[in-house]
Design a protein around this motif. Structure first.
Motif, PDB file in Angstrom:
ATOM      1  N   THR A 478       0.797  -1.167   0.162  1.00  0.00           N
ATOM      2  CA  THR A 478       0.107  -0.182   0.026  1.00  0.00           C
ATOM      3  C   THR A 478       0.861   1.238   0.005  1.00  0.00           C
ATOM      4  N   MET A 479       1.675   1.366   0.959  1.00  0.00           N
ATOM      5  CA  MET A 479       2.613   2.526   1.119  1.00  0.00           C
ATOM      6  C   MET A 479       3.343   2.891  -0.120  1.00  0.00           C
ATOM      7  N   PRO A 480       4.080   1.965  -0.779  1.00  0.00           N
ATOM      8  CA  PRO A 480       4.689   2.265  -2.013  1.00  0.00           C
ATOM      9  C   PRO A 480       3.888   2.864  -3.001  1.00  0.00           C
ATOM     10  N   LEU A 481       2.690   2.270  -3.114  1.00  0.00           N
ATOM     11  CA  LEU A 481       1.833   2.716  -4.264  1.00  0.00           C
ATOM     12  C   LEU A 481       1.086   4.081  -3.940  1.00  0.00           C
ATOM     13  N   VAL A 482       0.870   4.362  -2.796  1.00  0.00           N
ATOM     14  CA  VAL A 482       0.309   5.862  -2.447  1.00  0.00           C
ATOM     15  C   VAL A 482       1.395   6.852  -2.210  1.00  0.00           C
ATOM     16  N   LEU A 483       2.566   6.307  -2.189  1.00  0.00           N
ATOM     17  CA  LEU A 483       3.729   6.971  -1.671  1.00  0.00           C
ATOM     18  C   LEU A 483       3.732   8.437  -2.351  1.00  0.00           C
ATOM     19  N   ALA A 484       3.691   8.312  -3.668  1.00  0.00           N
ATOM     20  CA  ALA A 484       3.717   9.808  -4.523  1.00  0.00           C
ATOM     21  C   ALA A 484       2.742  10.686  -4.108  1.00  0.00           C
ATOM     22  N   ASN A 485       1.419  10.123  -3.840  1.00  0.00           N
ATOM     23  CA  ASN A 485       0.409  11.139  -3.398  1.00  0.00           C
ATOM     24  C   ASN A 485       0.782  11.829  -1.822  1.00  0.00           C
ATOM     25  N   VAL A 486       1.353  10.513  -0.997  1.00  0.00           N
ATOM     26  CA  VAL A 486       1.667  11.084   0.448  1.00  0.00           C
ATOM     27  C   VAL A 486       2.675  11.951   0.390  1.00  0.00           C
ATOM     28  N   ALA A 487       3.856  11.778  -0.640  1.00  0.00           N
ATOM     29  CA  ALA A 487       4.755  12.698  -0.541  1.00  0.00           C
ATOM     30  C   ALA A 487       4.309  14.005  -1.048  1.00  0.00           C
ATOM     31  N   ALA A 488       3.465  13.952  -2.136  1.00  0.00           N
ATOM     32  CA  ALA A 488       3.111  15.278  -2.613  1.00  0.00           C
ATOM     33  C   ALA A 488       2.058  16.186  -1.374  1.00  0.00           C
ATOM     34  N   GLY A 489       1.417  15.200  -0.572  1.00  0.00           N
ATOM     35  CA  GLY A 489       0.699  16.204   0.501  1.00  0.00           C
ATOM     36  C   GLY A 489       1.271  16.428   1.571  1.00  0.00           C
ATOM     37  N   ALA A 490       2.542  15.727   1.786  1.00  0.00           N
ATOM     38  CA  ALA A 490       3.459  16.146   2.603  1.00  0.00           C
ATOM     39  C   ALA A 490       4.000  17.255   2.430  1.00  0.00           C
ATOM     40  N   ILE A 491       4.518  17.577   1.197  1.00  0.00           N
ATOM     41  CA  ILE A 491       5.227  18.710   0.920  1.00  0.00           C
ATOM     42  C   ILE A 491       4.332  19.861   0.956  1.00  0.00           C
ATOM     43  N   LEU A 492       3.075  19.679   0.593  1.00  0.00           N
ATOM     44  CA  LEU A 492       2.135  20.724   0.667  1.00  0.00           C
ATOM     45  C   LEU A 492       1.979  20.922   2.258  1.00  0.00           C
ATOM     46  N   SER A 493       1.710  20.047   2.960  1.00  0.00           N
ATOM     47  CA  SER A 493       1.531  20.521   4.652  1.00  0.00           C
ATOM     48  C   SER A 493       2.931  21.036   4.906  1.00  0.00           C
ATOM     49  N   PHE A 494       3.983  20.718   4.696  1.00  0.00           N
ATOM     50  CA  PHE A 494       5.248  21.053   5.189  1.00  0.00           C
ATOM     51  C   PHE A 494       5.321  22.379   4.699  1.00  0.00           C
ATOM     52  N   SER A 495       5.077  22.805   3.551  1.00  0.00           N
ATOM     53  CA  SER A 495       5.542  24.252   3.142  1.00  0.00           C
ATOM     54  C   SER A 495       4.321  25.164   3.542  1.00  0.00           C
TER      55      SER A 495
END
Lengths: 566, 476, 361
Positions: A478-495
């Motif tokens: 699951t994680m590897p496959l949603v990783l791109a989305n999670v990374a995108a969301g994380a970057i938005l949250s982060f910034s």
């Protein structure tokens, strides 16, 4: 096939544990502080009373403020529509040289923390600011134009529209992309053309996307504090709340206003949920083939370039002025600074306050992003993969922070946790992290939700079938496959956490814990070179946000729009 | 998107976070600490932290770390301190309050929230008892003036020249209708430094005339900023031409762009210089360190930081503070080439004696009155003012516009009731209605547009919802 | 490999009973089919066996061991999903090796077994590919290899061929049958395609509305359907309604077009006077030559030809009987046309080919 979900009715201990943690988290850090704030609105001298509501509704000042806020919301929404609609249409439906560049430029206004823009705006649009001086020098006008006149209403509307139109653009573009080109073709086939086609086919199909964007823009403009404060336009609800909350006696009337704002935003929130509940996720995520665009003729290309460049150009004036102020040595009543320096950029990295604030911000944002990742993925997982009681409620609660003014939450934290181990005077760090996390959680949930939605549940089932337990499946599949989305969301949250204003200003009360935004604010209070240094800091923030958005855009592509929906 | 790339990205991200934490906040390593709540700007905090570090080391051989707390402007600090003491009457974990004028210290002293400390005679003997009729320190040693602030008018000479306006001499000059929209102001409910000039006006011109001047000046005002420091900035940027400001804000701007561009005047016999205080809070956890800090602030070494330019020995390291010292002999002792302050307040003569007790007692009532009658009703007031200008009968209209519903005595008596929020809000509501009556709503032209806007958008929304509802129903 | 026992399995989704009191015995090494129209509960049943759902009632036994409450990852089943569910972030090799890794199989053995599995599905050349680079049929083979490589107790196939085109489907049928014979694993295969079931199954269960309508080998189910539903769902058939006059063999049914006799033992207890239908397969009906010897003939139906379709190896006739019932039949030796549209025709069927069934509904 009855359903492709896991065994739904079974609330496994794991799910129950996650739910318990979520209930605890939201209860403690969303509802409790909110309640704390709201109770103040109903209790005068320890007695339940709705007197403050009466006073609020009778006061001509508050009436005007309420009307003005509505007006601000409506006019801003209308203006962003006018800007974003042709823009989205051109970018979605036409192919032309430099499309990618212009599409990227269209998003740039989002990278401006509005109050940073204010520094530059004053320098540019003051009655003897750069623009007027330029016009005076070239003889186009003989008296300065009063840009901020008229009580500031139009100044606020324009600045907000210029800041918010990218959100509207993303939503409309997503809506348009959603319209299956074959539908339009078949309509054209039966003889519908031009406006009729737009009215009968395109518009209804993009309407949900538009409505979602419109509600975000409306709520944003309705509750925005920074911009009206900059323009000293005080007759709006957000400013009234701010004034009363910071009033020496902590006027409870302000809390009555908060209740009102929360009610309005929740009503809109409910409306959009009711009509597009859960649907828009899929509509965009399914990724239709985007073959609807056609080559623009050379005339069209010129028109599109002209339109997009002028919109972006105007929207970028504040950014430009921030760039200019950040390299200003001396700038007094001239069109451009008379002396330039890069010293402020050097100072940022020497100065204790700025250096510490950058470190603080990084640390706080990383921590809040980690919380967001954990909670956001868990929530999105539950929402997409499990059926349990009050599922819709969890969905709504996770999205609620979008509708809450940051100010309200921050005040709830201050008062609600005073005297506990989370007291901001002991250390504001835990509450700052939590405040950032709560405020940006919706983006993370959105991003992860989209990821889970795109991913067939059978991929996880296949893994279980091969003998992997739920945790291993989560980790390996699951994680590897949603990783791109999670990374995108994380970057938005982060910034966004890096640039969070209201929470930072209120919660970070000790200098050694200042995040970047509060440092900028504090620097602005520095008397002479303050604005220049603050601008240099602001530039740093903008570069950071620009990079993150670029990255997010790369990862999410067309689905970017859905992050900015109710 | 390359998966490995994302993975390593996330790893870097987490690493960066951990790294920042390691070198990050709250690395308190000093032996002693001191918690100071202050509205002072960063430059003051920096220089005094640095200076005190050396002073404390010399005095005790130990190191001390200052934790500066920022809870907002002076008004917010007062509110914060008061609400904290209601929960913890014994002490709130904060040692000192530094800055914010003199009224807040008087208020805190009256509420018995300050810890008295009598300075050693060597220091105390050098302090004057008063300046311009104003005490420099509390008779019971609960607070001391750490520096002083003067109140005057800052103006942009170039703008005044370009739009052909006169340069002001007195507060009253700011009511000149030609200055309409060229006056900058700040909200006294937010900013302590914005409050003082208004109180001065009420005291020098008397209650009734004072309110007329405040009303006219408010009608001329462009807007009301949340901080007093915004006013001189707006004057410098050319957004307005005049503003009421504390001296050192003005000096800073003059130093930055030159005395030929920006001017500052303190109206003769119509203004005050008042001490800007420092005090130890009741129940201070680090009492000894706090007392040491107080000794430092009022020592010559501490006082030099206010006036000297950065660079020369004994002065600040980085920031030019542009503030007065409260030690009169320093004005002679500091090399004129090294000082940023050219004006000696102890030679300044003023016939006006400010009643500090009166000012402190009615402070919140006066601020709320200005808030309701001038700031909240600003748009209506401006419309009425413009109409009067067109009709040319300002003089006859002003007494009515500037009339207030309570007398000076009533204003002083209201203080206690003002803490009852329901009463306060009811009164404010009655006043805001009165304001609307005085100025007229005058929104005739706007009402039609507003009506159309709201009904139009209501229709659009209803149509959209209806349409979507139908769509939803159809699609099942 | 194991034998499977399902005892009274019931599973509801809300108000809908997806699986209704199903009991089945599947023996070791069997290629067992679950066949039924969409929505009949066959996929639910398969997922219950895999452990993705827990039954509301009933037990699932693997070799006599109750696994009803065993989570899916401890059941050691190998499932082939309808959409293949290959993990896009892993190569073909990694997909297949995944289950072995979980079982802590030593890497040298892993290597052998993965290549063996890939060889078996004839995908040995594609190990390094990403699933996205494969065609549907290739993905299907990889999914099969992935399910087989772990040597599961039972292989579960959920409509594995439904996403393939017709030619590939035929090819894969043989392939799966071959692999089954090679490995000898118990397999449960879900499909709605009766031809797939008839051609491949050792035994099959026909499901209808959550319940098992009939279990048996393809021949017996085709020849001896126990209900009108099964008769209709498996292959084509003609129904002639009537009333049972004699429940003794040979049964006789009085219909609107004459009396039909049947020597087939009825599946359910029928008694004289019951409303019944007679099911006769099209290939069991012959055209009776009009000039054949006269006199009383058994199982004769008279009607008028409505339509004929000539298909080379056979010819289809559609006949309207005297009472209006339409009957289809197939002439396997269409050397000449027996009758044109509109012509009267007499049909005959053997009593051993007539199955008397209770009237449905």
């Amino acid at each position: 096939m009855p359903s492709s979900r896991f065994d739904l009715s079974d609330l496994t201990p794991g799910v129950l544990a996650i739910l318990g943690i979520l209930v605890l988290f939201f209860g403690l850090f969303l509802f409790y502080p909110l309640l704390h704030v709201l109770l103040n609105a109903f209790f005068a001298d320890e007695q339940f009373s709705i007197e403050f509501f009466g006073l609020m509704l009778q006061s001509p000042v508050q009436q005007r403020a309420l009307l003005n806020s509505f007006e601000l919301g409506i006019v801003t929404t209308a203006l962003t529509t006018i800007i974003a609609l042709p823009m989205a249409y051109a970018l979605v439906r036409y192919d032309f040289i430099g499309k990618g560049l212009l599409g990227g430029l269209a998003l740039v206004p989002m990278i401006m923390p509005p109050f940073v823009g204010a520094i530059g705006m004053k320098q540019m649009f003051a009655r003897f600011g750069s623009i007027n001086l330029f016009l005076l020098e070239t003889g186009l006008i003989d008296a300065p134009i009063d840009w901020f006149g008229g009580g500031g209403f139009w100044g606020v509307v324009i600045l907000e529209a210029l800041h918010l139109y990218p959100i509207m653009y993303l939503n409309i573009a997503a809506g348009l992309a959603n319209v299956d080109p074959s539908l339009e073709e078949s309509a054209r086939n039966v003889g519908a053309g031009g406006f009729r086609l737009f009215r009968t086919i395109t518009f209804p199909l993009m309407l949900p996307g538009y409505f979602a964007g419109a509600i975000i823009v409306f709520i944003w403009a309705f509750t925005d504090l920074g911009t009206p404060l900059i323009f000293e336009f005080r007759e709006v609800v957000a400013v009234q709340i701010f004034n009363m909350a910071t009033d020496v006696h902590a006027n409870p009337l302000g809390y009555a206003l908060v209740v009102f704002v929360v009610l309005v935003t929740l009503a809109l929130f409910y409306l959009s949920k009711k009509f597009f509940g859960g649907r828009h996720y899929e509509m965009v995520a399914r990724g239709h083939v985007m073959s609807a665009s056609r080559r623009a003729t050379s005339l069209e290309t010129v028109l599109i370039w002209g339109m997009l460049l002028s919109i972006t150009g105007i929207a970028l004036i504040p950014h430009l002025s921030v760039v200019l102020t950040s390299v200003t040595e001396r700038w007094f009543m001239t069109v451009l600074p008379s002396d330039y320096t890069l010293a402020y950029y050097g100072q940022i990295f020497e100065h204790d306050l700025t250096l510490l604030s950058i470190k603080n911000s990084l640390w706080l944002s990383v921590m809040s992003t980690v919380i967001d990742i954990v909670l956001g993925v868990a929530i999105a997982y539950l929402l997409t993969r499990r059926r349990f009681p009050f599922r819709d409620a969890l969905d709504a609660v996770a999205m609620l922070p979008l509708a809450l003014p940051g100010l309200v939450l921050a005040f709830g934290y201050i008062s609600g946790f005073s005297g506990t181990f989370l007291d901001v005077r002991v250390s504001p760090v835990p509450l700052l992290i939590i405040a950032y996390a709560v405020r940006r959680l919706p983006y993370m949930v959105r991003a992860a939700y989209a990821g889970f939605q795109q991913m067939s549940v059978t991929l996880e089932e296949a893994s279980m079938n091969m003998g992997a337990g739920p945790l291993r499946t989560l980790w390996k599949i699951t994680m590897p496959l949603v990783l791109a989305n999670v990374a995108a969301g994380a970057i938005l949250s982060f910034s966004f956490a890096m640039l969070e204003v209201s929470d930072s200003l209120i919660l970070a009360i000790k200098e050694q814990y200042y995040p970047i935004t509060k440092a900028i604010y504090s620097l602005m209070g520095r008397i002479t070179d303050g604005p220049y240094m603050a601008s240099a800091m602001g530039m740093l923030g903008m570069i950071l946000l620009a990079c993150s958005l670029l990255f997010t855009g790369k990862v999410l592509g067309k689905r970017m729009g859905q992050l900015f929906k109710v | 998107m390359n998966l490995r790339f994302i993975r390593s990205f996330i790893r870097c991200f987490l690493f960066a976070g951990v790294f920042c934490q390691a070198g990050g906040p709250a690395a308190v390593s000093a032996q002693d600490r001191l918690v100071i709540v202050s509205p002072h700007w960063e430059g003051i905090r920096y220089e005094f932290t640095r200076g005190f570090d050396a002073f404390y080391r010399a005095e005790t051989g130990r190191t001390a770390e200052i934790e500066w707390m920022d809870v907002g402007g002076t008004s917010e600090i007062i509110r914060f301190i008061k609400s904290e003491y209601t929960g913890k009457p014994g002490g709130i974990g904060i040692d000192m309050m530094f800055g914010g004028g003199s009224d807040p210290f008087m208020e805190l002293a009256r509420l018995d929230l300050l810890a008295p400390y009598r300075l050693p005679e060597t220091l105390l003997s050098k302090l004057p008892a008063e300046v311009g009729g104003y005490p420099v320190y509390d008779a019971e040693y609960r607070w001391y003036g750490a520096t002083m602030a003067g109140f005057g008018i800052v103006y942009n000479k170039r703008v005044a020249e370009l739009v052909e306006l006169p340069l002001p001499e007195t507060w009253e000059d700011l009511t000149d209708p030609r200055l309409y929209s060229w006056v900058g102001g700040a909200d006294p409910r937010k900013s302590g430094s914005a409050h003082v000039p208004f109180e001065i006006i009420l005291q020098v011109y008397g209650w009734e005339r004072g309110w007329q001047i405040i009303t006219a000046l408010g009608a001329n005002a462009r807007g009301f900023a949340n901080t007093g420091s915004q006013v001189p900035k707006d004057v410098t940027s050319g957004e307005v031409a005049y503003g009421m400001a504390i001296d050192f804000y003005a000096w800073a701007q003059i130093n930055a762009v030159g005395p030929d561009m920006i001017g500052y005047t303190m109206p003769d016999n119509l203004t005050i210089l008042n001490p800007d205080g420092i005090s130890i809070l009741k129940g201070a956890p680090n009492m000894a360190v706090a007392q040491s800090f107080l000794r430092y602030i009022l020592s010559e070494a501490g006082q030099r930081l206010w006036m000297q330019k950065p660079g020369p020995p004994g002065g600040p390291e980085k920031f030019q503070l542009n503030r007065f010292t409260v030690l009169p002999h320093l004005y002679q002792r500091i090399d004129p080439a090294h000082t940023s302050v050219t004006f000696n307040p102890f030679t300044w003569e003023s016939s006006f004696v400010y009643d500090a007790e009166k000012g402190a007692a009615r402070r919140h009532i006066v601020d709320d009155m200005i808030g309701v009658f001038v700031i909240d009703a600003h748009a209506a007031l401006q419309r009425r003012w413009r109409r009067a200008m067109e009709e040319g009968d300002l003089a006859s209209v002003l007494p009515a516009l500037g009339s207030v519903p309570i007398t000076e005595e009533e204003s002083l008596a209201l203080g206690d009731q003002w803490r009852d929020q329901a009463f306060r809000n009811r009164t404010l509501l009655a006043w805001s209605r009165l304001a609307a009556e005085k100025y007229g709503s005058g929104a005739a032209g706007w009402a039609g547009a507003r009506y159309m806007l709201f009904s139009g958008s209501g229709l659009v929304l209803a149509g959209m919802v209806l349409y979507l509802w139908r769509l939803k129903r159809k699609s099942g | 490999m194991v034998s499977l026992t399902l005892q009274g399995i019931t599973r509801k989704f809300g108000d809908v009973t997806a699986v209704d009191d199903v009991s089945l015995e599947i023996t070791r090494g069997e290629l067992f089919f679950l066949l039924g129209p969409s929505g009949c509960g066959k996929t639910t049943l398969l997922r219950l066996i895999a452990g993705f759902y827990a039954p509301d009632r009933g037990n699932i036994l693997f070799d006599g061991q109750d696994v009803t409450r065993t989570p899916p990852h401890r059941r050691n089943t190998g499932m082939v999903f309808q959409n293949y569910a290959l993990w896009p972030h892993m190569s073909v090799w990694e997909n297949v090796a995944y289950g072995l890794g979980l079982r802590k199989v030593p890497s040298s053995e892993q290597k052998d077994r993965v290549s063996e599995a890939l060889r078996m599905v004839r995908m040995d050349a594609y190990g390094e590919r990403s699933p996205n680079q494969l065609s549907g049929g290739q993905q299907q083979r990889v999914a099969l290899a992935r399910a087989l490589v772990i040597q599961p107790d039972v292989v579960l196939l959920d409509e594995p061929l439904s996403n393939l085109d017709a030619r590939l489907r035929l090819e894969m049928r043989d392939e799966i049958r071959r692999i089954h014979d090679e490995t000898g694993t118990t397999m449960i295969y879900v499909t709605h395609d009766q031809k797939e079931a008839l051609s491949m199954a050792d035994r099959m269960a026909v499901m209808d509305m959550g319940a098992v309508a009939q279990t048996g080998d393809p021949r017996s189910i085709y020849a001896r359907p126990v209900s009108a539903f099964v008769a209709d769902f498996i292959g084509e058939t003609n129904f002639v309604a009537g009333r049972l006059t004699s429940a003794e063999t040979p049964l006789s049914v009085e219909t609107a077009v004459g009396v039909l006799h049947s020597t087939v033992e009825p599946a359910e207890g029928l008694s004289p006077g019951d409303e019944v239908v007679c099911s006769v397969r099209p290939e069991a009906i012959r055209v009776s030559e009009p000039d054949a010897a006269g006199g009383e003939e058994e199982n004769v139906l008279d009607g008028v030809v409505r339509q004929t379709v000539y298909l080379g190896d056979h010819e289809q006739y559609s006949v309207r009987l005297d009472d209006g019932t339409l009957v289809k039949l197939v002439d396997h030796h269409p050397g000449r046309r027996r009758a044109g549209p509109g012509a009267p025709i007499r049909l005959k069927c053997d009593a051993s080919q007539v199955v008397v069934l209770g009237k449905p509904g």
